[in-house]
Enzyme design. Structure first.
Site, short mmCIF file in Angstrom:
data_model
loop_
_atom_site.label_atom_id
_atom_site.label_comp_id
_atom_site.label_asym_id
_atom_site.label_seq_id
_atom_site.Cartn_x
_atom_site.Cartn_y
_atom_site.Cartn_z
CD GLU A 73 -1.58 -2.39 1.76
OE1 GLU A 73 -2.47 -3.20 2.06
OE2 GLU A 73 -0.36 -2.62 1.90
CB THR A 161 -16.80 40.97 5.47
OG1 THR A 161 -16.05 39.89 6.06
CG2 THR A 161 -16.53 40.99 3.99
CG ASN A 174 -13.75 37.04 5.10
OD1 ASN A 174 -14.36 37.92 5.68
ND2 ASN A 174 -13.60 35.83 5.61
CD GLU A 196 -8.85 26.10 10.51
OE1 GLU A 196 -9.70 26.67 9.82
OE2 GLU A 196 -9.12 25.09 11.23
NE ARG A 201 -11.10 28.66 14.48
CZ ARG A 201 -11.79 28.30 13.40
NH1 ARG A 201 -11.18 28.25 12.22
NH2 ARG A 201 -13.08 28.01 13.47
NE ARG A 210 -14.01 32.48 13.07
CZ ARG A 210 -15.26 32.23 12.67
NH1 ARG A 210 -15.47 31.46 11.63
NH2 ARG A 210 -16.28 32.73 13.32
CG ASP A 213 -12.85 30.03 9.38
OD1 ASP A 213 -12.70 28.81 9.54
OD2 ASP A 213 -13.97 30.56 9.16
CG ASP A 215 -14.49 27.15 6.34
OD1 ASP A 215 -14.18 26.26 7.16
OD2 ASP A 215 -15.02 28.23 6.67
CG LEU A 229 -15.15 17.39 4.18
CD1 LEU A 229 -14.76 18.84 4.36
CD2 LEU A 229 -13.97 16.57 3.66
N PRO A 234 -21.74 24.14 2.67
CG PRO A 234 -22.37 23.38 4.78
CD PRO A 234 -21.21 23.41 3.84
#
Length: 275
Positions: A73, A161, A174, A196, A201, A210, A213, A215, A229, A234
């Site tokens: 493997e 923001t 951001n 993080e 964090r 924070r 961040d 994502d 996850l 979403p």
């Protein structure tokens, strides 16, 4: 995508759990499918425009002889990933390593492990609202640039923001990062969480402040829903601080669930006044 196929590449190497395998070595057979675009080479008839499969075979042979692993493997995974790093024109590899002389006290033809590795297009949201925000973001981007499992990194402009979620805190800085990566979705999540942690964090307050961040927004066209996850992210359709920098990088990238472009989602959010 076009394919280059390598069948039954014979290699003598020293992989195995048992001492006799490590000391005496044994035969291995490698089968590989290299996914690449052969159009340019097909037109030019020039080796400089092609993936040199002879060089790829020599690379596999050298790597397997010069490195030693206990498990098939591990051999298979490392060879596949190193091929992708050594030959940038290869988009994906299917690799099978056979062990015809494995120490099994029964009659058999061969034992093998097969894996698939490739480059994946990802978009990652970046945010910080504590301390030296820009430095936290820039250090994270620099660390990902230094990671060989990322390539072709692009970063949007940063925007300031107001925080969401009802927790009183400072404004955020951001942005969005686009890249190609060799990490699996779970591996990418772990890598971002490691970054993080390096930024110290803290996850003490939900929606709280924070230092960093990170994502995952998109991972190719993957749709994944797990407890730890979810891809695509979403709630991205309700977040202007995500859609605005994302639209700077990829306005016509299509959300695999909503079947809308990033630009369309941003325009709809702005029209509703929820931005």
């Amino acid at each position: 995508m076009d394919q280059i196929r390598i069948r039954n590449l014979k290699i003598f190497a020293y992989h195995g759990v048992y001492e006799q395998e490590k000391e005496q070595g044994q035969n291995f057979c490698v089968n590989a499918v290299l996914y690449t675009d052969t159009e340019k080479a097909g037109k030019s008839d020039d080796i400089a425009d092609a993936v040199d499969y002879g060089a790829a075979c020599l690379f596999i042979d050298n790597y397997m002889r010069e490195n030693r692993f206990d498990l098939l493997e591990a051999v298979t995974r490392h060879v596949a990933e190193e091929l992708l790093l050594a030959f940038p024109a290869i988009r994906k590899v299917e690799l099978e390593v056979e062990k015809p002389d494995a120490p099994i006290p029964l009659r058999f033809d061969s034992v093998s492990v097969k894996t698939e590795r490739g480059w994946h297009r990802v978009f990652i949201a970046l945010g910080s609202n504590m301390g030296e925000r820009l430095k936290f973001l820039e250090r994270a981007v620099a660390d990902l640039r230094a990671d060989v499992c990322f390539r072709d990194i692009r970063v949007s402009d940063y925007i300031e923001t107001a925080p969401s979620g009802g927790v009183e805190q400072d404004d955020f800085l951001n942005g969005v990062l686009e890249a190609e990566t060799l990490y699996s979705p779970e591996g990418l999540l772990a890598r971002l969480q490691e970054e993080e942690r390096l930024a110290e964090r803290k996850r003490e307050i939900h929606w709280g402040p924070r230092t960093l961040d990170l994502d995952i927004l998109f991972y190719d066209d993957l749709v994944l829903a797990k407890k730890e996850l979810s891809i695509p992210h979403p709630d991205m359709k309700n977040r202007q601080f995500v859609l605005e920098p994302l639209s700077e990088l990829a306005p016509f990238y299509v959300h695999p669930v909503y079947r809308k472009t990033v630009k369309e989602m941003l325009e709809e959010l702005e029209e509703t006044g929820r931005a």
